[in-house]
Design a protein around this motif. Structure first.
Motif, PDB file in Angstrom:
ATOM      1  N   ASN A 197       0.510  -1.230  -0.124  1.00  0.00           N
ATOM      2  CA  ASN A 197      -0.673   0.123   0.201  1.00  0.00           C
ATOM      3  C   ASN A 197       1.314   1.705  -0.537  1.00  0.00           C
ATOM      4  OD1 ASN A 197      -2.442  -1.472   0.073  1.00  0.00           O
ATOM      5  ND2 ASN A 197      -2.053  -2.097   2.473  1.00  0.00           N
ATOM      6  N   ILE A 198       1.052   1.844  -1.151  1.00  0.00           N
ATOM      7  CA  ILE A 198       1.153   3.727  -0.782  1.00  0.00           C
ATOM      8  C   ILE A 198       0.776   4.531  -0.383  1.00  0.00           C
ATOM      9  CG2 ILE A 198       2.155   4.780  -2.524  1.00  0.00           C
ATOM     10  CD1 ILE A 198       3.570   2.024  -2.671  1.00  0.00           C
ATOM     11  N   GLY A 199       1.155   5.531  -0.132  1.00  0.00           N
ATOM     12  CA  GLY A 199       0.650   6.560   0.963  1.00  0.00           C
ATOM     13  C   GLY A 199       1.081   8.011   1.127  1.00  0.00           C
ATOM     14  N   GLU A 200       0.134   9.093   0.253  1.00  0.00           N
ATOM     15  CA  GLU A 200       0.996  10.345   0.168  1.00  0.00           C
ATOM     16  C   GLU A 200       0.326  11.165   0.951  1.00  0.00           C
ATOM     17  OE1 GLU A 200       1.665  13.020  -3.763  1.00  0.00           O
ATOM     18  OE2 GLU A 200      -0.130  12.154  -3.439  1.00  0.00           O
ATOM     19  N   THR A 201       0.498  12.184   1.904  1.00  0.00           N
ATOM     20  CA  THR A 201       0.003  12.521   3.075  1.00  0.00           C
ATOM     21  C   THR A 201       1.350  13.432   3.848  1.00  0.00           C
ATOM     22  OG1 THR A 201      -1.444  12.606   5.225  1.00  0.00           O
ATOM     23  CG2 THR A 201      -0.176  10.511   5.244  1.00  0.00           C
ATOM     24  N   THR A 202       0.702  14.504   4.048  1.00  0.00           N
ATOM     25  CA  THR A 202       1.362  15.293   5.429  1.00  0.00           C
ATOM     26  C   THR A 202       1.495  15.146   6.573  1.00  0.00           C
ATOM     27  OG1 THR A 202      -0.056  17.213   5.797  1.00  0.00           O
ATOM     28  CG2 THR A 202       1.092  17.636   4.043  1.00  0.00           C
ATOM     29  N   ALA A 203       0.153  13.651   6.907  1.00  0.00           N
ATOM     30  CA  ALA A 203       0.191  12.848   8.239  1.00  0.00           C
ATOM     31  C   ALA A 203       1.084  12.527   8.422  1.00  0.00           C
ATOM     32  CB  ALA A 203      -0.620  12.992   8.423  1.00  0.00           C
ATOM     33  N   GLU A 204       1.664  11.825   9.601  1.00  0.00           N
ATOM     34  CA  GLU A 204       2.310  10.492   9.848  1.00  0.00           C
ATOM     35  C   GLU A 204       1.898   9.323   9.176  1.00  0.00           C
ATOM     36  OE1 GLU A 204       3.245  10.198  14.272  1.00  0.00           O
ATOM     37  OE2 GLU A 204       4.076  12.151  14.353  1.00  0.00           O
ATOM     38  N   ILE A 205       2.525   8.439   8.745  1.00  0.00           N
ATOM     39  CA  ILE A 205       2.189   6.961   8.265  1.00  0.00           C
ATOM     40  C   ILE A 205       2.958   6.328   9.433  1.00  0.00           C
ATOM     41  CG2 ILE A 205       2.507   5.004   6.201  1.00  0.00           C
ATOM     42  CD1 ILE A 205       1.620   8.260   5.131  1.00  0.00           C
ATOM     43  N   ASN A 206       1.744   5.037   9.471  1.00  0.00           N
ATOM     44  CA  ASN A 206       3.156   3.941   9.973  1.00  0.00           C
ATOM     45  C   ASN A 206       3.393   2.819   9.011  1.00  0.00           C
ATOM     46  OD1 ASN A 206       3.323   1.462  11.629  1.00  0.00           O
ATOM     47  ND2 ASN A 206       2.139   1.645  12.604  1.00  0.00           N
ATOM     48  N   SER A 207       4.483   2.855   9.082  1.00  0.00           N
ATOM     49  CA  SER A 207       5.255   1.997   8.259  1.00  0.00           C
ATOM     50  C   SER A 207       4.692   0.531   7.647  1.00  0.00           C
ATOM     51  CB  SER A 207       6.139   2.042   8.594  1.00  0.00           C
ATOM     52  OG  SER A 207       6.836   1.690   9.319  1.00  0.00           O
ATOM     53  N   ASP A 208       3.592   0.164   9.127  1.00  0.00           N
ATOM     54  CA  ASP A 208       3.059  -1.673   8.705  1.00  0.00           C
ATOM     55  C   ASP A 208       2.063  -1.500   7.656  1.00  0.00           C
ATOM     56  OD1 ASP A 208       4.879  -2.572  10.884  1.00  0.00           O
ATOM     57  OD2 ASP A 208       3.736  -1.716  12.829  1.00  0.00           O
ATOM     58  N   TYR A 209       1.747  -0.136   7.060  1.00  0.00           N
ATOM     59  CA  TYR A 209       0.500  -0.265   7.221  1.00  0.00           C
ATOM     60  C   TYR A 209       0.768   0.214   5.587  1.00  0.00           C
ATOM     61  CZ  TYR A 209      -1.461  -1.363  11.516  1.00  0.00           C
ATOM     62  OH  TYR A 209      -1.276  -1.556  12.825  1.00  0.00           O
ATOM     63  N   PHE A 210       0.981   1.494   5.463  1.00  0.00           N
ATOM     64  CA  PHE A 210       1.291   2.485   4.054  1.00  0.00           C
ATOM     65  C   PHE A 210       3.130   2.399   4.274  1.00  0.00           C
ATOM     66  CE2 PHE A 210      -3.208   3.071   5.103  1.00  0.00           C
ATOM     67  CZ  PHE A 210      -3.526   3.136   4.229  1.00  0.00           C
ATOM     68  N   THR A 211       3.887   2.170   2.548  1.00  0.00           N
ATOM     69  CA  THR A 211       4.904   2.744   2.179  1.00  0.00           C
ATOM     70  C   THR A 211       4.309   4.390   1.748  1.00  0.00           C
ATOM     71  OG1 THR A 211       5.815   0.796   1.756  1.00  0.00           O
ATOM     72  CG2 THR A 211       7.225   3.273   0.586  1.00  0.00           C
ATOM     73  N   LYS A 212       5.129   5.218   2.383  1.00  0.00           N
ATOM     74  CA  LYS A 212       5.440   6.564   2.177  1.00  0.00           C
ATOM     75  C   LYS A 212       5.610   6.876   0.896  1.00  0.00           C
ATOM     76  CE  LYS A 212       4.138  11.132   4.459  1.00  0.00           C
ATOM     77  NZ  LYS A 212       4.708  12.227   6.098  1.00  0.00           N
ATOM     78  N   ALA A 213       5.102   7.452  -0.224  1.00  0.00           N
ATOM     79  CA  ALA A 213       5.634   8.154  -1.361  1.00  0.00           C
ATOM     80  C   ALA A 213       4.918   9.347  -1.442  1.00  0.00           C
ATOM     81  CB  ALA A 213       5.322   7.389  -2.716  1.00  0.00           C
ATOM     82  N   ALA A 214       6.132  10.632  -2.545  1.00  0.00           N
ATOM     83  CA  ALA A 214       4.962  11.596  -3.259  1.00  0.00           C
ATOM     84  C   ALA A 214       4.662  11.275  -4.955  1.00  0.00           C
ATOM     85  CB  ALA A 214       6.726  12.953  -3.364  1.00  0.00           C
TER      86      ALA A 214
END
Length: 805
Positions: A393-410
């Motif tokens: 799962n890929i997450g794009e957000t300014t909020a904090e992300i738990n890496s157990d659920y999403f990988t943060k990406a722009a």
């Protein structure tokens, strides 16, 4: 893949719009009588053409048999110019009929269906089609009267390219029924329809489509809902209510609709290629998941503001040993390759409380793309016990992300006709966890050469079919005025728990208002007199309590009084008579001899501990008062002295206190005296009337004395007892008496409750006296040896369950 089969199905089943060119011969009819006569002479390949103009109060009964190669066609002379008004309706039965080009417009129906694919239990439709038609603003004057615009029965029927706009009263717009083997695995198609504006009802019963019921929810329907548009369908939280198994929801467009596609009951639904566009309108939602075996993939959700139960993706918590009408645990659900942009927070374990304690298990949330530039959190793990696999799962957000659920990406985006699409430069979206369940195509049915997170291939240049497909009539365009009146409420307000807060809210509310009660206890300082129509609805009956304030010096005689000319609707609350000085009644009628009528509707409520033996009861009707209707559904009455008391009329004029008393999916248990006493005084024939309807109810340990009666119905003209259970009143000799021509009991189990007295012209059928054998006596779940579950026992859904939410 199911998708490819589905697309082929629609291509094969397509007809040209002007289907009457297929007819072998044609008959023009101008009246209902001419229509009936023409149909009697119709043969496969015949066409009956309805003359242009207004057909007022026409009750068309279309029963005929065509063939697959030569259907019988019933069509407008000019599409859209045959207008049905007033109390018109259409009933379809037989085989291979096609209905084309009709408009049901601004009618005032008095029957349950506008278009029904069934005449009765033995005459229904198979392989029939309603196409290119419209139903608009076709509503009864009483918004509490329940109607459906289309009732689908039988098998292999299709409703397509129709417009359904402006339903304002209670009842689903379109219902698929599964009662009986003749209607299961039905393979119905509901496609290319436009479902237009529907106002918020403020209560259950406002679904746009419902497939099945809780009672039949584990039966297979195999209904396909595809290429439809749902625009501003705001009737209730469930835009579509899936209550059966093996259904497909493909390529539908949900536009600014205040609710969700809800997998409420049943298993193995496929939800794919749908588009949800909220345009940041309040309460717009996505997909809510309950039960097991579902696949939710390749969906595009954008600009949805709903949260909690209206979140873009919702995994609900379940109820241990759940009856069919509650919440089964989410299990073996796959949510993959969905794109979610600027929506509310995804919720895992929604509804968690002391009852809904089972978190989702054995499920997967994989390869989804979630982008929130609105500052919202991506995920709310409401129940930490959830056993859900998160991968890719890929997450794009300014909020904090738990890496157990999403990988943060722009993410780099490009606009395709105002829709944001990920460009080819987004290598971060490429995922490695490809498996045999991964979709081979994207939302636009383009082959996935590389598996990427989200619903779209990178650099996608196609618009999803859900947006491009033509919904509504093909050959004509109805101009439908959006209804501005006939709304069920004029105001909606939220009330917080506390002492006197509910009384104050009722005092300040306008007539017809809905008061939504938050979780907690509402202490009444005084008995509440309802001098205006009001709807009180709690967030859940197990968390909203109404009782007398413990500090009162004088006891309350009652909690609520319904005054003349008022409608009182009570939903999702628990009322308690427990107090150091026992409350006498939960609800009472107007005062003595106040004769103007009123209406009482109760749904999904609990009444307990009304133990005042000084004439007390849960409900009392005073002498000289009259309720048009008392309707109670899905409610529990327990640990009290008496139930419903409508027995105070005296004299010789045949007076009685209610036009009808209807109980459905209710339970009465541990009642010291009667559950219902509904009687008519004096000469019964002077003032005929009164109807008592008992359906899917359970009576356990009620009036357990030798001279007790569970139901008292002296003088009431019509008494119908069906699908119900009477048990464990061991000392009782006669649970009820039936004697008149319109008195009947059928499909009912009576165990250790004496023997009912059936005499005169009363009828009985399918009465059982065996032990029901409960696995879970609290929720009335039968065990494997119960007669209620034995095949071919003649029992038709006997009262095992407490109803449907």
């Amino acid at each position: 893949m199911k998708t490819n089969i589905l697309i082929t199905l629609f291509i094969v089943s397509s007809f040209c719009t002007k289907m009457y060119t297929q007819a072998s011969y044609s008959t023009l009819v101008a009246t209902e009588t001419e229509f009936t006569n023409a149909l009697k002479n119709a043969k496969p390949g015949s066409e009956i053409v309805l003359k242009n103009g207004e057909w007022k109060n026409a009750q068309l009964l279309a029963i005929a048999n065509g063939t697959k190669e030569s259907p019988i066609i019933i069509t407008a002379q000019t599409d859209g110019e045959v207008i049905f008004t007033g109390n018109s309706s259409l009933t379809i039965a037989g085989k291979h009929l096609i209905i084309n080009g009709l408009w049901f417009k601004n009618g005032i129906p008095t029957s349950k269906s506008v278009i029904s694919f069934r005449k009765d239990s033995k005459n229904f439709a198979n392989n029939c089609r309603v196409t290119n038609c419209t139903i608009s603003n076709y509503n009864p004057t009483d918004v509490t009267f329940q109607t459906h615009w289309v009732d689908l029965w039988g098998k292999n029927n299709r409703v397509d390219h129709c417009n359904f706009t402006g339903k304002t009263n209670i009842g689903s717009t379109l219902v698929v029924w599964l009662k009986g083997d003749e209607h299961t695995e039905n393979n119905h198609q509901i496609d290319h329809n436009f479902f237009g504006f529907r106002p918020d009802l403020g209560e259950n019963g406002g679904e746009t489509i419902r497939i099945g019921t809780s009672t039949n929810s584990l039966k297979s329907s195999k209904t396909t809902v595809a290429y439809n548009t749902f625009k501003q369908c705001n009737g209730e939280i469930e835009i579509i209510s899936n209550k059966s198994c093996d259904n497909i929801f493909n390529s539908n467009l949900f536009l600014e609709s205040e609710g969700t596609l809800t997998l409420r009951h049943g298993n193995n639904a496929l939800v794919e290629n749908n588009v949800f566009i909220g345009n940041n309108k309040p309460r717009t939602g996505g997909i809510r998941i309950i039960n097991k075996g579902h696949i939710v993939q390749n969906n595009f959700l954008i600009g949805l503001t709903g949260d909690d139960y209206r979140a873009p993706i919702v995994f609900m918590n379940g109820v241990p040993n759940s009856p069919l009408n509650r919440y089964h645990q989410v299990e073996d659900v796959l949510v993959q390759n969905n794109t979610i942009i600027n929506c509310g927070t995804i919720v895992i374990g929604a509804g968690k409380d002391s009852e809904k304690s089972l978190a989702p298990i054995n499920s997967s949330f994989v390869n989804n793309l979630v982008s929130n530039t609105n500052g919202k959190q991506l995920l709310d793990l409401n129940d930490a016990n959830a056993k859900i696999t998160f991968e890719g799962n890929i997450g794009e957000t300014t909020a904090e992300i738990n890496s157990d659920y999403f990988t943060k990406a722009a993410i780099e985006w490009q606009l395709l006709k105002s829709l944001p699409m990920p460009t080819a430069n987004n290598t971060a979206l490429t995922v490695s966890n490809y498996n045999k369940q991964s979709p081979s195509t994207d939302i636009c049915n383009t082959t996935r050469t590389n598996l990427v997170a989200g619903a779209f291939n990178l650099n996608n240049q196609k618009i999803p079919s859900a947006i491009l497909s033509k919904s509504g009539p093909l050959s004509w365009k109805p101009t439908v005025a959006i209804p501005t009146n006939n709304k069920p409420t004029t105001n909606i307000a939220t009330v917080k728990p506390g002492v006197g807060t509910l009384e104050k809210a009722i005092k300040n509310a306008a007539a017809g208002s809905t008061l939504t009660l938050e979780s907690g206890t509402y202490f009444l300082k005084n008995s509440v007199q309802l001098k205006k129509s009001i709807h009180i609805i709690g967030v859940h009956k197990d968390s909203v309590f109404i009782k007398a304030n413990a500090k009162l010096e004088k006891p309350l005689s009652y909690l609520f009084r319904v005054q003349e000319n008022c409608n009182f609707n009570l939903e999702n609350v628990t009322l308690s008579g427990q107090h150091n000085k026992l409350v006498k009644y939960a609800i009472v009628s107007p005062n003595e001899n106040e004769k103007a009528p009123y209406t009482l509707t109760i749904s999904n409520c609990i009444f307990r501990n009304f133990k005042n033996k000084n004439g007390g009861s849960i409900f009392k009707a005073y002498v000289g008062t009259f309720a048009n209707e008392i309707t109670i559904k899905n409610s529990l009455f327990e640990d009290s002295y008496r139930g419903l008391n409508l027995s105070y009329e005296k004299g010789t004029t045949g007076n009685y206190n209610a036009g009808s008393v209807s109980l459905e999916y209710c339970v009465f248990k541990n009642m010291e005296q009667f559950a219902v006493s509904y009687t008519k005084a004096g000469n019964y024939f002077v003032n005929k009337g009164g109807k008592l309807s008992i359906n899917h109810c359970i009576f356990s340990k009620v009036y357990d004395t030798e001279k007790g009666y569970i139901l008292k119905n002296s003088g009431i003209d019509t008494v119908e007892i069906t699908n119900s259970i009477f048990e464990k009143s061991y000392n009782l000799k006669t649970p009820f008496k039936l004697a008149a021509a319109n008195h009947s009991v059928k499909n009912t189990l009576i165990y250790t409750c004496g023997t009912p007295k059936i005499s005169g012209m009363a009828s009985k059928a399918h009465i059982y006296t065996k032990n029901p054998k409960w696995e879970d006596a609290k929720h009335y779940i039968p065990n494997k040896k119960s007669i209620l579950l034995k095949a071919n026992n003649g029992i038709e859904n006997i009262g095992v369950y407490l109803g449907s939410e």
